[in-house]
Design an enzyme around this catalytic site. Structure first.
Site, PDB file in Angstrom:
ATOM      1  N   LYS A  54     -16.046  33.304  40.685  1.00 43.40           N
ATOM      2  CA  LYS A  54     -16.750  33.082  39.439  1.00 43.40           C
ATOM      3  C   LYS A  54     -18.068  32.557  39.381  1.00 43.40           C
ATOM      4  O   LYS A  54     -18.390  32.091  40.490  1.00 43.40           O
ATOM      5  CB  LYS A  54     -15.638  32.307  38.697  1.00 43.40           C
ATOM      6  N   SER A  92      -9.811  30.883  43.858  1.00 47.38           N
ATOM      7  CA  SER A  92      -9.264  32.134  43.460  1.00 47.38           C
ATOM      8  C   SER A  92      -8.171  32.895  44.616  1.00 47.38           C
ATOM      9  O   SER A  92      -7.403  33.269  44.322  1.00 47.38           O
ATOM     10  CB  SER A  92     -10.686  33.194  43.538  1.00 47.38           C
ATOM     11  N   ASP A  95     -10.316  24.615  39.029  1.00 52.70           N
ATOM     12  CA  ASP A  95     -10.635  25.908  38.818  1.00 52.70           C
ATOM     13  C   ASP A  95      -9.546  27.058  38.906  1.00 52.70           C
ATOM     14  O   ASP A  95      -9.855  28.107  38.773  1.00 52.70           O
ATOM     15  CB  ASP A  95     -11.696  26.251  39.734  1.00 52.70           C
TER      16      ASP A  95
HETATM   17  O1  C5P Z   1     -10.134  19.862  41.139  1.00 51.34           O
HETATM   18  P1  C5P Z   1     -10.972  20.010  42.286  1.00 51.34           P
HETATM   19  O2  C5P Z   1     -10.252  19.435  43.665  1.00 51.34           O
HETATM   20  O3  C5P Z   1     -11.697  21.236  42.362  1.00 51.34           O
HETATM   21  O4  C5P Z   1     -12.440  19.004  42.351  1.00 51.34           O
HETATM   22  C1  C5P Z   1     -13.041  18.593  43.246  1.00 51.34           C
HETATM   23  C2  C5P Z   1     -13.737  17.403  43.121  1.00 51.34           C
HETATM   24  O5  C5P Z   1     -14.643  17.749  41.990  1.00 51.34           O
HETATM   25  C3  C5P Z   1     -12.935  16.445  42.579  1.00 51.34           C
HETATM   26  O6  C5P Z   1     -12.503  15.602  43.453  1.00 51.34           O
HETATM   27  C4  C5P Z   1     -13.982  15.570  41.406  1.00 51.34           C
HETATM   28  O7  C5P Z   1     -14.590  14.528  42.478  1.00 51.34           O
HETATM   29  C5  C5P Z   1     -14.803  16.440  41.144  1.00 51.34           C
HETATM   30  N1  C5P Z   1     -14.575  16.917  39.544  1.00 51.34           N
HETATM   31  C6  C5P Z   1     -14.691  16.179  38.852  1.00 51.34           C
HETATM   32  N2  C5P Z   1     -14.322  16.555  37.419  1.00 51.34           N
HETATM   33  C7  C5P Z   1     -14.245  17.753  37.319  1.00 51.34           C
HETATM   34  C8  C5P Z   1     -13.744  18.804  38.403  1.00 51.34           C
HETATM   35  C9  C5P Z   1     -14.013  18.195  39.654  1.00 51.34           C
HETATM   36  O8  C5P Z   1     -15.281  15.061  38.845  1.00 51.34           O
HETATM   37  N3  C5P Z   1     -13.814  18.243  35.894  1.00 51.34           N
END
Ligand code: C5P
Length: 297
Positions: free
Chosen positions: A21, A114, A146
């Site tokens: 994406k 993905s 995501d």
């Molecule tokens: O959800 P994911 O593991 O992909 O997110 C990785 C990191 O990105 C999280 O640990 C956080 O620090 C940050 N993040 C955030 N706010 C979001 C998405 C991600 O702070 N909406």
């Protein structure tokens, strides 16, 4: 009858695409008590893809990956997706997942997410579960912000952490050039080091939404933003130069995707996209892409 009663012990090998994406725009609206940030983002699935070859096996989750740097155990989000689905469904089967990796990692392109979503969709079929999308969505959200987007794909507005989704219809007749400048950036680092100006009245206004500007390609460059760019461009100024280079080459829109490091430029004509691609620094990894349409709205 349990789902596995219908499923052969070993299934034929089947191939599944896991598309990348780009975030056409990304606004950070606030910090949340759970440590995440409240977002508004436009996700667009693109034609750069990993290919997963999946087979059911009697037990165990095993992974192979064409990129030796990527973990093939619990450190791989596809492994965690298979494990989560297996535990949630009480399935007594395993799977072998071979990942042909094309999507650069640490690039803001959602490659790992993905792969995880493709794993959920594939095993939902291969394990004979046939759960509706709504039942897979909470599992996807548990795996990463995501991942839910990739279950449906296409184009969507993401809110909350990015997991609250609304399909969007936007103009699709363009070509993109993607540059991966051989740099891995940690999403967590970007969010932790960004200095978001959350007081700007226009951006915080409930009347300003990225979707208001998504319909007209000529609006994108004026109104769509990525609030994660300043912190990344401050540390890596050459990424900003890639954006500027795309604009000089005739891109109607150019941005960093997600938390970086990938930069994309969008062109109305394929020939202009190809000549911009040819002009890009040869040591970088580049892709020509087009948007991938999701299921009909
Ligand atoms: O959800 P994911 O593991 O992909 O997110 C990785 C990191 O990105 C999280 O640990 C956080 O620090 C940050 N993040 C955030 N706010 C979001 C998405 C991600 O702070 N909406």
């Amino acid at each position: 009858m349990s789902p596995e009663a219908n499923t052969p012990m070993y299934s034929p090998l089947r191939h599944y695409s896991a598309y990348a994406k780009v975030n056409l725009g990304l606004r950070v609206l606030g910090r949340r008590e759970d440590g995440y940030h409240e977002l508004e983002t436009i996700f667009q699935e693109i034609s750069v893809r990993d290919v997963l070859t999946i087979a059911v096996q009697p037990e165990g989750i095993t992974i192979g990956c064409s990129d030796p740097v990527i973990p093939v155990d619990e450190g791989n989000l596809a492994w965690r997706a298979a494990d989560l689905l297996r535990r949630s469904a009480g399935i007594g089967l395993g799977c072998n997942i071979q990942i042909k990796k094309n999507i650069p990692t640490g690039a803001g392109l959602g490659g790992g997410s993905s792969d995880a979503a493709a794993t959920l969709k594939a095993l939902n079929r291969e394990w004979g579960l046939h759960w509706p999308l709504e039942r897979l969505l909470p599992l996807a959200a548990e795996l990463g912000s995501d991942v839910p987007f990739f279950l449906r794909g296409g184009c969507a507005l993401g809110r909350g952490r990015g997991e609250i989704l609304q399909p969007l219809a936007i103009p699709q007749g363009w070509w993109g050039v993607l540059v991966y400048p051989n740099l891995t950036i940690s999403t967590r680092w970007v969010y932790e080091n960004a200095n978001f100006d959350l007081t700007k009245s226009l951006k915080n206004s409930k009347f300003y939404s990225l979707t208001g500007f998504a319909d007209k390609l000529s609006d994108w460059d004026i109104h769509l933003v990525n609030d994660l760019e300043p912190v990344v461009f401050n540390k890596y100024p050459y990424l900003k130069k890639l954006v500027d280079g795309f604009k000089r080459a005739g891109a109607f829109y150019a941005r960093m995707s997600g938390s970086g490091s990938a930069i994309f430029g969008l062109f109305l004509d394929k020939s202009d996209a190809l000549s911009a691609l040819a002009k890009t620094e040869s040591s970088y990894t580049t892709f020509l892409f087009h948007p991938v349409a999701g299921p009909a709205l």
